[in-house]
Write a protein that holds these residues in place. Structure first.
Motif, short mmCIF file in Angstrom:
data_model
loop_
_atom_site.label_atom_id
_atom_site.label_comp_id
_atom_site.label_asym_id
_atom_site.label_seq_id
_atom_site.Cartn_x
_atom_site.Cartn_y
_atom_site.Cartn_z
N GLU A 87 43.87 50.69 32.13
CA GLU A 87 43.67 50.54 30.68
C GLU A 87 43.60 49.06 30.30
O GLU A 87 42.76 48.65 29.50
CB GLU A 87 44.78 51.24 29.91
N PRO A 146 56.95 58.52 29.43
CA PRO A 146 56.51 57.13 29.43
C PRO A 146 55.27 56.79 30.24
O PRO A 146 54.60 55.80 29.95
CB PRO A 146 57.70 56.37 30.00
N ASP A 147 54.96 57.57 31.28
CA ASP A 147 53.89 57.17 32.17
C ASP A 147 53.27 58.41 32.81
O ASP A 147 53.93 59.44 32.95
CB ASP A 147 54.47 56.26 33.26
N GLN A 168 43.01 55.45 24.63
CA GLN A 168 43.58 56.77 24.83
C GLN A 168 44.91 56.89 24.10
O GLN A 168 45.61 55.91 23.90
CB GLN A 168 43.76 57.05 26.32
N GLY A 199 48.81 58.46 23.65
CA GLY A 199 49.94 58.48 24.56
C GLY A 199 50.37 59.88 24.94
O GLY A 199 49.97 60.87 24.33
N HIS A 218 48.18 52.37 33.41
CA HIS A 218 48.38 51.19 32.56
C HIS A 218 47.52 50.02 33.03
O HIS A 218 46.95 49.29 32.23
CB HIS A 218 49.86 50.77 32.54
N HIS A 267 44.17 60.59 32.25
CA HIS A 267 44.57 59.29 31.69
C HIS A 267 44.29 58.15 32.65
O HIS A 267 44.41 58.29 33.86
CB HIS A 267 46.08 59.31 31.41
N GLU A 314 50.08 68.65 28.71
CA GLU A 314 50.30 67.22 28.93
C GLU A 314 49.98 66.82 30.37
O GLU A 314 49.49 65.73 30.61
CB GLU A 314 51.73 66.84 28.56
#
Length: 100
Positions: A81, A22-23, A16, A18, A78, A75, A68
């Motif tokens: 992923e 940041p998150d 994916q 970004g 982290h 998404h 976004e």
């Protein structure tokens, strides 16, 4: 596309893209609401500096945050992923079936 451990094969790696912040949690967690508003204000200020009216700039910045935020909702975290990277490779046929 990169070489596999088996040098007779080529492997396509996909991941994916970004987000600007940041998150994912910056878009989804109310604890980060002030940071998301600061990001929006920053975009408004930049757009005004390049000639947009404050109203146009705010509408555009709000649209960016909306898009976004929608992307963030889809998404992987982290952690997820990283876990996905350890899954076995898929054939082109398996990927094609998954996208249908």
């Amino acid at each position: 596309v990169g070489a596999d451990a088996d040098s007779t094969k080529q492997v396509l790696y996909m991941q994916q893209g970004g987000l600007t912040l940041p998150d994912v949690s910056y878009y989804t967690d109310s604890a980060h609401a002030s940071k998301l508003e600061a990001f929006t204000t920053f975009m408004v200020n930049v757009l005004v500096m390049v000639g947009a009216s404050r109203e146009e700039a705010r509408a555009s910045a709000d649209s960016v945050v909306e898009v976004e935020s929608a992307l963030a909702a889809m998404h992987l975290s982290h952690e997820d992923e990283r876990a996905a990277r350890s899954l076995p490779p898929l054939s082109v046929q398996q990927v094609s079936r998954g996208m249908a």
